[in-house]
Design an enzyme around this catalytic site. Structure first.
Site, PDB file in Angstrom:
ATOM      1  N   GLY A  82      -0.291   0.846  -6.696  1.00  0.00           N
ATOM      2  CA  GLY A  82       0.137   1.208  -5.191  1.00  0.00           C
ATOM      3  C   GLY A  82       1.278   0.535  -4.827  1.00  0.00           C
TER       4      GLY A  82
ATOM      5  N   ASP B 266      -1.565   6.928 -12.746  1.00  0.00           N
ATOM      6  CA  ASP B 266      -2.679   7.149 -11.778  1.00  0.00           C
ATOM      7  C   ASP B 266      -3.734   5.973 -12.356  1.00  0.00           C
ATOM      8  OD1 ASP B 266      -5.077   7.895 -10.684  1.00  0.00           O
ATOM      9  OD2 ASP B 266      -4.374  10.367 -10.803  1.00  0.00           O
TER      10      ASP B 266
ATOM     11  N   SER C 150      -9.279  -5.985  -0.560  1.00  0.00           N
ATOM     12  CA  SER C 150     -10.397  -5.180  -0.076  1.00  0.00           C
ATOM     13  C   SER C 150      -9.936  -5.074   1.485  1.00  0.00           C
ATOM     14  CB  SER C 150     -11.681  -6.119  -0.284  1.00  0.00           C
ATOM     15  OG  SER C 150     -12.570  -5.426   0.435  1.00  0.00           O
TER      16      SER C 150
ATOM     17  N   TYR D  67     -14.729   4.702   2.642  1.00  0.00           N
ATOM     18  CA  TYR D  67     -14.082   3.704   2.598  1.00  0.00           C
ATOM     19  C   TYR D  67     -14.557   2.323   2.777  1.00  0.00           C
ATOM     20  CZ  TYR D  67      -9.928   0.573   3.835  1.00  0.00           C
ATOM     21  OH  TYR D  67      -9.040  -0.568   3.814  1.00  0.00           O
TER      22      TYR D  67
ATOM     23  N   LYS E 116     -15.189  -0.598  -0.261  1.00  0.00           N
ATOM     24  CA  LYS E 116     -14.587  -1.833   0.022  1.00  0.00           C
ATOM     25  C   LYS E 116     -15.679  -2.922   0.055  1.00  0.00           C
ATOM     26  CE  LYS E 116     -10.278  -1.054   0.227  1.00  0.00           C
ATOM     27  NZ  LYS E 116      -9.265  -1.510  -0.685  1.00  0.00           N
TER      28      LYS E 116
END
Length: 340
Positions: free
Chosen positions: A37, A86, A163, A177, A181
């Site tokens: 990312g 990916d 996280s 989410y 996390k």
């Protein structure tokens, strides 16, 4: 005899201070770092921070043009390499590792930063939403870390897991989410204990909301415009959110110190300690806050944040500046984002 909570807290603070005083910082100069990312948002800010400390970075993301713009913004020449892939695809993970080792001679630090966020009422979240969050936010870091272990063991490397405070306290309207996390935070604890004997350090960071411009990439459900306006506003409140550059610096500091886990940002620290010291009160306050949020709708359809813009969110100058600075606009920015 019951030990007062303040005494336990004082002992913990003293122990942390003593550990830091006798721990040799991890030197990042000439180290090879792989960041998932890495083309925008926090990943881009982390890349800039590692580069400022003398490291060489490989950025992995799904979109080639975004990676090219990111590399241009970083202005570090041969010290930056990019890999399109990916994180949910095993072949792409294998290729990213191979490219990192080939280009920079090895892998010293793995940064699992890529993530997915979905905002909306629990009633509008499906089981597939939870599965998708778990796949990207938890299983992808697990797979990549396991693939990288032979190289990390060989070089005495480090792993950074990004996280969230939502991985310590379940945040309303972020159920998938938070679940993913929480799992990632637990994974970090497990990896830390299991890999210590191999000379591989693992640090899990749990940041507060950050001004990265990333809400436009999130998926919103329920009352789309209201949900997005609230999410994007909170994400850019100066007294609540944290500047992405500051967050990146504190995360890398935690890695260099060898911390097991670090809460990043004042609001994250307060919420984390509130949960630990007064879990019932924290739960009651979160339940009360949920009543003030937009209600669910009949449709479970989700839309990207940038499709749910309203005048409230569109004309937020702090949000707009972060979107430009951290490469969140893509082609809309014309490739002229400010360097980070």
């Amino acid at each position: 005899m019951r030990i007062p909570k303040w005494l336990i807290l004082a002992a913990a603070v003293t122990a942390v201070a003593a550990r830091r005083a006798f721990t040799v910082p991890y030197n990042l100069r000439d180290k090879s770092v792989l960041i998932t990312g890495g083309s925008r948002g926090l990943g881009l800010a982390l890349a800039a921070e590692f580069l400022s400390r003398g490291a060489r970075v490989t950025l992995m993301a799904r979109t080639g043009p975004d990676l090219a713009r990111a590399a241009g913004q970083l202005r570090a020449g041969e010290r930056v390499h990019t890999v399109t892939g990916d994180v949910t695809q095993q072949d792409d993970l294998v290729r990213a590792l191979a490219e990192t080792i080939r280009r920079h001679g090895g892998l010293d630090v793995l940064v699992n930063n890529a993530g997915l966020i979905q905002s909306g009422p629990l009633a509008n979240m499906t089981e597939d939403d939870f599965r998708q969050s778990m796949e990207i936010n938890t299983f992808a870091p697990l797979r990549l870390t396991r693939l990288a272990l032979p190289e990390l063991r060989r070089r005495g490397g480090r792993v950074l897991l990004v996280s969230s405070v939502g991985g310590r306290v379940a945040v309303p309207h972020l159920a998938p989410y938070s679940v993913s996390k929480f799992a990632l935070t637990g994974l970090g604890q497990a990896l830390r204990a299991e890999l210590a004997g191999d000379g591989v350090g693992v640090t899990t960071v749990c940041p507060t909301v950050m001004r990265t411009g990333s809400p436009r990439q999130a998926t919103v459900k329920g009352q789309h415009r209201k949900e997005y306006a609230l999410f994007a506003t909170v994400d850019n409140l100066p007294l609540v959110s944290l500047d992405a550059d500051v967050a990146a610096r504190r995360m890398v500091d935690a890695l260099v110190r060898g911390d097991a886990q670090a809460l990043i940002g004042g609001s994250a620290v307060m919420l984390g300690y509130a949960q630990a010291l007064a879990p019932q009160l924290t739960a009651d306050l979160l339940a009360l806050a949920t009543r003030l949020l937009p209600t669910a709708t009949a449709s479970d359809r989700g839309v990207p944040g940038h499709e749910a813009e309203s005048p409230i969110s569109r004309h937020n100058p702090i949000k707009s500046a972060a979107e430009r600075r951290y490469n969140e606009l893509g082609d809309e920015d014309g490739g002229t984002g400010s360097p980070v």
